[in-house]
Scaffold this motif. Structure first.
Motif, PDB file in Angstrom:
ATOM      1  N   TYR A 152      80.735 -14.585  90.393  1.00  0.00           N
ATOM      2  CA  TYR A 152      80.812 -14.910  91.887  1.00  0.00           C
ATOM      3  C   TYR A 152      82.022 -15.292  92.357  1.00  0.00           C
ATOM      4  CZ  TYR A 152      79.928 -19.986  91.190  1.00  0.00           C
ATOM      5  OH  TYR A 152      79.996 -21.047  90.665  1.00  0.00           O
ATOM      6  N   SER A 153      82.654 -15.358  93.596  1.00  0.00           N
ATOM      7  CA  SER A 153      83.971 -15.712  94.049  1.00  0.00           C
ATOM      8  C   SER A 153      83.705 -16.972  94.983  1.00  0.00           C
ATOM      9  CB  SER A 153      84.845 -14.571  94.812  1.00  0.00           C
ATOM     10  OG  SER A 153      83.718 -13.966  96.042  1.00  0.00           O
ATOM     11  N   GLY A 154      84.687 -17.451  95.482  1.00  0.00           N
ATOM     12  CA  GLY A 154      84.653 -18.532  96.662  1.00  0.00           C
ATOM     13  C   GLY A 154      84.962 -19.995  95.909  1.00  0.00           C
ATOM     14  N   SER A 155      83.968 -20.739  96.544  1.00  0.00           N
ATOM     15  CA  SER A 155      84.173 -22.143  95.867  1.00  0.00           C
ATOM     16  C   SER A 155      83.356 -22.382  94.683  1.00  0.00           C
ATOM     17  CB  SER A 155      83.582 -23.274  96.837  1.00  0.00           C
ATOM     18  OG  SER A 155      83.247 -24.416  96.435  1.00  0.00           O
ATOM     19  N   LEU A 193      93.522 -18.220  95.879  1.00  0.00           N
ATOM     20  CA  LEU A 193      92.680 -18.209  97.323  1.00  0.00           C
ATOM     21  C   LEU A 193      91.071 -18.061  97.014  1.00  0.00           C
ATOM     22  CD1 LEU A 193      94.950 -15.598  99.208  1.00  0.00           C
ATOM     23  CD2 LEU A 193      94.633 -17.893  99.733  1.00  0.00           C
ATOM     24  N   PRO A 194      90.238 -18.594  97.704  1.00  0.00           N
ATOM     25  CA  PRO A 194      88.971 -18.675  97.291  1.00  0.00           C
ATOM     26  C   PRO A 194      88.357 -17.072  97.100  1.00  0.00           C
ATOM     27  CG  PRO A 194      89.339 -20.407  98.564  1.00  0.00           C
ATOM     28  CD  PRO A 194      90.491 -19.575  98.743  1.00  0.00           C
ATOM     29  N   SER A 195      88.725 -16.307  97.989  1.00  0.00           N
ATOM     30  CA  SER A 195      88.171 -14.955  98.047  1.00  0.00           C
ATOM     31  C   SER A 195      88.620 -14.261  96.742  1.00  0.00           C
ATOM     32  CB  SER A 195      88.674 -13.932  99.313  1.00  0.00           C
ATOM     33  OG  SER A 195      89.973 -14.076  99.274  1.00  0.00           O
ATOM     34  N   HIS A 196      89.653 -14.728  96.011  1.00  0.00           N
ATOM     35  CA  HIS A 196      90.047 -14.012  94.818  1.00  0.00           C
ATOM     36  C   HIS A 196      89.770 -14.766  93.383  1.00  0.00           C
ATOM     37  CE1 HIS A 196      92.638 -11.914  97.966  1.00  0.00           C
ATOM     38  NE2 HIS A 196      92.678 -10.979  96.898  1.00  0.00           N
ATOM     39  N   ARG A 197      89.116 -15.769  93.643  1.00  0.00           N
ATOM     40  CA  ARG A 197      88.523 -16.695  92.398  1.00  0.00           C
ATOM     41  C   ARG A 197      87.494 -15.969  91.647  1.00  0.00           C
ATOM     42  NH1 ARG A 197      88.358 -22.643  95.179  1.00  0.00           N
ATOM     43  NH2 ARG A 197      90.488 -23.029  95.530  1.00  0.00           N
ATOM     44  N   ARG A 198      87.465 -16.227  90.329  1.00  0.00           N
ATOM     45  CA  ARG A 198      86.466 -15.599  89.321  1.00  0.00           C
ATOM     46  C   ARG A 198      85.804 -16.760  89.085  1.00  0.00           C
ATOM     47  NH1 ARG A 198      87.340 -13.543  83.127  1.00  0.00           N
ATOM     48  NH2 ARG A 198      85.080 -13.541  82.772  1.00  0.00           N
ATOM     49  N   ASN A 199      84.433 -16.925  89.557  1.00  0.00           N
ATOM     50  CA  ASN A 199      83.695 -18.177  88.908  1.00  0.00           C
ATOM     51  C   ASN A 199      82.166 -17.475  88.375  1.00  0.00           C
ATOM     52  OD1 ASN A 199      85.178 -19.878  90.452  1.00  0.00           O
ATOM     53  ND2 ASN A 199      84.204 -19.363  92.328  1.00  0.00           N
ATOM     54  N   GLU A 200      81.846 -18.260  87.452  1.00  0.00           N
ATOM     55  CA  GLU A 200      80.562 -17.767  86.794  1.00  0.00           C
ATOM     56  C   GLU A 200      79.507 -19.035  86.773  1.00  0.00           C
ATOM     57  OE1 GLU A 200      82.323 -14.073  84.061  1.00  0.00           O
ATOM     58  OE2 GLU A 200      81.850 -16.023  83.148  1.00  0.00           O
ATOM     59  N   VAL A 201      78.006 -18.660  86.503  1.00  0.00           N
ATOM     60  CA  VAL A 201      77.208 -19.606  86.044  1.00  0.00           C
ATOM     61  C   VAL A 201      76.739 -18.946  84.897  1.00  0.00           C
ATOM     62  CG1 VAL A 201      75.163 -20.875  86.468  1.00  0.00           C
ATOM     63  CG2 VAL A 201      76.471 -20.560  88.414  1.00  0.00           C
ATOM     64  N   LEU A 202      76.765 -19.910  83.842  1.00  0.00           N
ATOM     65  CA  LEU A 202      76.353 -19.358  82.510  1.00  0.00           C
ATOM     66  C   LEU A 202      74.847 -20.167  82.291  1.00  0.00           C
ATOM     67  CD1 LEU A 202      79.502 -19.678  82.403  1.00  0.00           C
ATOM     68  CD2 LEU A 202      79.300 -18.392  80.211  1.00  0.00           C
ATOM     69  N   ILE A 203      74.034 -19.493  81.653  1.00  0.00           N
ATOM     70  CA  ILE A 203      72.778 -20.194  80.948  1.00  0.00           C
ATOM     71  C   ILE A 203      72.599 -19.660  79.532  1.00  0.00           C
ATOM     72  CG2 ILE A 203      70.394 -20.651  81.334  1.00  0.00           C
ATOM     73  CD1 ILE A 203      70.656 -20.269  84.272  1.00  0.00           C
ATOM     74  N   PRO A 204      72.649 -20.449  78.518  1.00  0.00           N
ATOM     75  CA  PRO A 204      72.243 -20.186  76.976  1.00  0.00           C
ATOM     76  C   PRO A 204      70.707 -19.530  77.331  1.00  0.00           C
ATOM     77  CG  PRO A 204      73.248 -22.387  77.136  1.00  0.00           C
ATOM     78  CD  PRO A 204      73.092 -21.833  78.701  1.00  0.00           C
ATOM     79  N   VAL A 205      70.630 -18.379  76.482  1.00  0.00           N
ATOM     80  CA  VAL A 205      69.055 -17.948  76.424  1.00  0.00           C
ATOM     81  C   VAL A 205      68.694 -17.683  74.972  1.00  0.00           C
ATOM     82  CG1 VAL A 205      68.956 -16.953  78.680  1.00  0.00           C
ATOM     83  CG2 VAL A 205      69.941 -15.311  76.677  1.00  0.00           C
ATOM     84  N   LYS A 206      67.567 -17.656  74.626  1.00  0.00           N
ATOM     85  CA  LYS A 206      67.030 -17.196  73.298  1.00  0.00           C
ATOM     86  C   LYS A 206      67.292 -15.896  72.862  1.00  0.00           C
ATOM     87  CE  LYS A 206      63.681 -20.998  72.815  1.00  0.00           C
ATOM     88  NZ  LYS A 206      62.243 -21.241  72.701  1.00  0.00           N
ATOM     89  N   ARG A 207      67.694 -15.480  71.649  1.00  0.00           N
ATOM     90  CA  ARG A 207      67.811 -14.189  71.218  1.00  0.00           C
ATOM     91  C   ARG A 207      66.473 -13.690  71.012  1.00  0.00           C
ATOM     92  NH1 ARG A 207      73.449 -13.229  69.620  1.00  0.00           N
ATOM     93  NH2 ARG A 207      74.826 -14.982  69.405  1.00  0.00           N
TER      94      ARG A 207
END
Length: 208
Positions: A152-155, A193-207
């Motif tokens: 997602y972008s933004g803050s 600029l917030p609109s050009h930011r690359r943000n991510e949420v990551l959650i480890p998962v079981k294989r």
């Protein structure tokens, strides 16, 4: 001798010139390699190999912890070596919207003993990375893992909680099982600029 603040400014200036980082959203530094197991934009399932990290507790605050780790990669180690920065910033405090001032390889946990972590370059192993000279700083590894990701972008911090909920819904729809706390990742310097930011949420998962 350069002060720590001067070294920090010099290091970030170097990253800007090498990666053409700008207010329009170029990445701040090299990233750890991964293989892509599934892509359904904005969601992904990634496999990361083992990561070598340097870590310290955050009991005395994020700024102090950051300073100790920055000192390590600036030469406060057994070889007096300067070590390159990588990205992204990782932070597991999605609920409280915690912020880290600079875009560097950081992981901050909210476990019983909170830690801040810098991810070291792929060229270093646990055996070849120089030992920290500060006893409050130590080397460690993060084992290979699979993570589910939403981009997602933004803050980075303000939207993290909502994006975590969205990612957990996607994980459930794929019959995946979470295997660790959520992490928030930011790939750009604070002045992007917030609109050009690359943000991510990551959650480890079981294989499988």
């Amino acid at each position: 001798m350069l002060s720590r603040a001067t070294k920090a400014i010099t290091a970030f200036a170097g990253l800007l010139s090498v990666t053409a980082c700008s207010i329009l959203g170029s990445a701040a530094a090299p990233e750890p390699d991964y293989s892509l197991a599934l892509a359904e934009p904005p969601f992904e399932l990634r496999d990361y190999g083992e990561l070598v990290v340097v870590r310290t507790t955050v009991n005395d605050g994020s700024r102090a912890a950051f300073g100790r780790l920055f000192d390590y990669i600036s030469g406060a180690n057994s070889g007096a070596r300067e070590i390159a920065m990588t990205a992204p910033v990782l932070n597991t405090d999605t609920a409280n919207g915690a912020k880290i001032a600079m875009t560097v390889p950081v992981l901050q946990t909210q476990e019983a003993s909170r830690e801040m972590v810098f991810i070291l370059p792929d060229s270093l192993t646990l055996d070849t990375a120089p030992a920290p000279t500060d006893p409050r700083v130590s080397l460690a590894t993060i084992p290979p893992r699979r993570v589910a990701v939403v981009r997602y972008s933004g803050s980075m911090s303000k939207r993290a909680s909502a994006e975590e909920t969205r990612l957990r819904n996607w994980i459930a729809s794929k019959d995946l099982t979470p295997a660790g706390p959520a992490e928030v990742a930011g790939y750009n310097p604070p002045w992007t600029l917030p609109s050009h930011r690359r943000n991510e949420v990551l959650i480890p998962v079981k294989r499988d």
